[in-house]
Design an enzyme around this catalytic site. Structure first.
Site, PDB file in Angstrom:
ATOM      1  NE  ARG A  53     -10.938 -62.380  33.460  1.00  0.00           N
ATOM      2  CZ  ARG A  53     -10.751 -63.011  32.304  1.00  0.00           C
ATOM      3  NH1 ARG A  53      -9.808 -63.931  32.213  1.00  0.00           N
ATOM      4  NH2 ARG A  53     -11.481 -62.751  31.242  1.00  0.00           N
TER       5      ARG A  53
ATOM      6  CG  PHE B 141      -0.773 -71.647  35.047  1.00  0.00           C
ATOM      7  CD1 PHE B 141       0.184 -72.260  34.243  1.00  0.00           C
ATOM      8  CD2 PHE B 141      -1.123 -72.260  36.247  1.00  0.00           C
ATOM      9  CE1 PHE B 141       0.770 -73.463  34.635  1.00  0.00           C
ATOM     10  CE2 PHE B 141      -0.538 -73.454  36.649  1.00  0.00           C
ATOM     11  CZ  PHE B 141       0.416 -74.069  35.847  1.00  0.00           C
TER      12      PHE B 141
ATOM     13  CG  ASP C 244       2.032 -66.816  31.958  1.00  0.00           C
ATOM     14  OD1 ASP C 244       0.829 -67.110  32.080  1.00  0.00           O
ATOM     15  OD2 ASP C 244       2.711 -67.175  30.974  1.00  0.00           O
TER      16      ASP C 244
ATOM     17  CG  ASP D  97      -7.000 -70.238  34.182  1.00  0.00           C
ATOM     18  OD1 ASP D  97      -7.482 -71.314  33.787  1.00  0.00           O
ATOM     19  OD2 ASP D  97      -7.206 -69.151  33.610  1.00  0.00           O
TER      20      ASP D  97
ATOM     21  CB  CYS E 230      -9.235 -74.872  29.865  1.00  0.00           C
ATOM     22  SG  CYS E 230      -7.489 -74.944  29.505  1.00  0.00           S
TER      23      CYS E 230
HETATM   24  N1  SAH Z   1      -5.708 -66.998  33.816  1.00  0.00           N
HETATM   25  C1  SAH Z   1      -5.510 -66.402  32.522  1.00  0.00           C
HETATM   26  C2  SAH Z   1      -5.436 -67.416  31.405  1.00  0.00           C
HETATM   27  C3  SAH Z   1      -4.372 -68.480  31.578  1.00  0.00           C
HETATM   28  S1  SAH Z   1      -3.941 -69.315  30.116  1.00  0.00           S
HETATM   29  C4  SAH Z   1      -6.584 -65.338  32.301  1.00  0.00           C
HETATM   30  O1  SAH Z   1      -7.510 -65.209  33.122  1.00  0.00           O
HETATM   31  O2  SAH Z   1      -6.518 -64.642  31.284  1.00  0.00           O
HETATM   32  C5  SAH Z   1      -2.588 -70.281  30.592  1.00  0.00           C
HETATM   33  C6  SAH Z   1      -1.281 -69.532  30.788  1.00  0.00           C
HETATM   34  O3  SAH Z   1      -0.330 -70.471  31.300  1.00  0.00           O
HETATM   35  C7  SAH Z   1      -0.639 -68.954  29.547  1.00  0.00           C
HETATM   36  O4  SAH Z   1      -0.449 -67.575  29.735  1.00  0.00           O
HETATM   37  C8  SAH Z   1       0.735 -69.650  29.419  1.00  0.00           C
HETATM   38  O5  SAH Z   1       1.778 -68.758  29.018  1.00  0.00           O
HETATM   39  C9  SAH Z   1       0.976 -70.103  30.835  1.00  0.00           C
HETATM   40  N2  SAH Z   1       1.831 -71.278  31.040  1.00  0.00           N
HETATM   41  C10 SAH Z   1       1.865 -72.434  30.343  1.00  0.00           C
HETATM   42  N3  SAH Z   1       2.704 -73.324  30.932  1.00  0.00           N
HETATM   43  C11 SAH Z   1       3.207 -72.706  32.023  1.00  0.00           C
HETATM   44  C12 SAH Z   1       4.123 -73.098  33.057  1.00  0.00           C
HETATM   45  N4  SAH Z   1       4.658 -74.314  33.085  1.00  0.00           N
HETATM   46  N5  SAH Z   1       4.400 -72.208  34.020  1.00  0.00           N
HETATM   47  C13 SAH Z   1       3.871 -70.956  34.007  1.00  0.00           C
HETATM   48  N6  SAH Z   1       2.985 -70.541  33.072  1.00  0.00           N
HETATM   49  C14 SAH Z   1       2.665 -71.399  32.102  1.00  0.00           C
END
Ligand code: SAH
Length: 407
Positions: free
Chosen positions: A212, A228, A250, A310, A350
């Protein structure tokens, strides 16, 4: 104590201090769930001691590689204390109070994760042995974590089922006070609310802290699309570094709601390094499926200067890697097409089963299909509080690549 005798020639990984003994390597011996066993080579040499998991393919997880050190209560307490001690830099530095204190196998405590959120520790116990030592672990954390107010457990994690452990929705307090509904944490210039009861994993993605910050340094005056976004981390960093516009996307309603709260919280941070944060950056929060949203942007002709991808874990195991690769290629190809000339793509995986080599290959294929050239300007990985034991390369699960578009 029960003994587990290994098949002939199957002792070499234990001798190299790899903590996992698969069922196929066991000649004989059994024990109850989470019991400590003595691990013996086919030749009769004691190699150390481990925790027995009758329900799992990983039958024993090693906790002591020393034949003379039986892992009793003091041993486990010391393991927790040393793991916390290895985070001393974080406590001295004070730029964050959200820190992973125990990172499972890589900290010598198989199946135990403990994350600190401003005085409140939230744990996950995902091996039968860690479960068996829960009370000892909780007491040790309460004792050795500076300023610890509570230690809780989240048992709503699917891998517990594979281990034959009960699944439970509700957070359980093991030591200390009931944690607040939202815990406020600091991460450099950012402030976040963490929901210890309903937030993902133990509440937050501490593992992306360094990534980040890296993305933030590239965000000044840029139009940022944070895909995401969960509770907004990358977008908030970009904003504190002077991004012009941040779109947070998200699929989760709860995540977006918390992302909005976090944007407001960070904007009021008196330690803000960039002035006029609140007037500089325009935030937009979108509750949508990223796969669809990226296509919608393409169809509407929208473009961005910096895109963050992400996603959640696409591959749970090696068997799912090829399917996962298609998912990664799809979103990366779409994002590459939406980038303006000179734009930045910060892209992550991940999935532990997705190797760095394969991820690079997927990105190169996506770039070729997007008819664009990119340069790699940085690689990122999980932060220093999520270490990877040299003997346990499986511990490296989070990989990131920062690319710059050359056209
Ligand atoms: N970048 C974030 C962590 C991301 S975790 C940070 O720095 O804290 C992954 C995220 O993807 C989750 O919040 C989940 O709700 C979301 N997610 C999962 N599938 C998704 C989709 N198809 N479209 C949008 N978001 C999605």
């Amino acid at each position: 104590m029960n003994k587990v005798i290994l098949k002939k020639g199957r002792d070499w990984s234990v001798r190299k201090h790899h903590p996992w003994i698969f069922s196929g390597a066991v000649e004989s011996g059994a024990a109850g769930q989470g019991e400590t066993v003595e691990v013996v080579s086919a030749e009769g040499e004691t190699l150390g001691y481990g925790w027995f998991s009758p329900a799992s393919q990983i039958r024993v997880r090693m906790v002591s590689f020393d034949a003379t050190r039986v892992p009793d209560e003091k041993f486990v307490t010391d393991l927790v204390a040393s793991s916390v001690g290895r985070r001393a830099d974080f406590f001295v530095d004070c730029s964050t109070n959200g820190v992973r204190l125990v990172n499972a196998e890589s900290d010598g405590l198989p199946g135990l994760v403990a994350d600190l959120y401003n005085g409140h520790v939230v744990c996950q116990f995902t091996s039968a042995g860690a479960e068996a030592w829960k009370a000892t672990v909780a007491k040790a954390l309460m004792t050795y974590v500076p300023g610890c107010q509570s230690v809780s457990e989240r048992a709503d994690i699917d891998v517990r089922k594979k281990e034959g452990l009960p699944y439970a929705e509700e957070l359980v307090v093991l030591e200390g006070v009931e944690p607040p509904a939202l815990i406020e944490i600091v991460e450099g210039p950012i402030r976040y609310y963490v929901d210890p009861r309903k937030g993902h994993k133990t509440g937050f993605y501490l593992d992306q802290r360094d990534a980040r910050a890296a993305v933030g340094t590239l965000a000044a005056a840029r139009d940022v699309l944070n895909c995401f976004c969960y509770t907004g981390g990358f977008g908030l960093y970009a904003a504190t570094c002077g991004a012009a516009h941040v779109t947070q996307v998200d699929i989760s309603h709860e995540a977006i709601e918390l992302a909005k709260k976090n944007a407001a919280l960070t904007a009021t941070n008196p330690d803000q390094t960039v002035k006029n944060f609140s007037t500089q950056t325009v935030f937009e929060h979108v509750e949508a499926d990223v796969f669809k949203y990226l296509r919608q942007c393409r169809d509407e002709g929208k473009t961005f200067d910096l895109i963050v991808l992400d996603p959640p874990k696409f591959a749970e195991s090696k068997a799912q890697v090829m399917k996962a690769a298609r998912g990664y290629k799809d979103i990366n190809l779409l994002a590459m097409k939406l980038l303006r000339p000179g734009g930045i793509l910060a892209t992550f995986s991940c999935s532990g089963a997705m190797t760095t080599e394969l991820f690079d290959k997927v990105l190169a294929e996506a770039a070729a299909d997007a008819h664009k050239d990119f340069q790699m300007i940085a690689r990122t990985r999980q932060g220093a509080d999520h270490p990877v034991a040299l003997a346990f390369p499986e511990g490296l699960y989070l990989k990131g690549v920062i690319l710059r578009s050359m056209s």
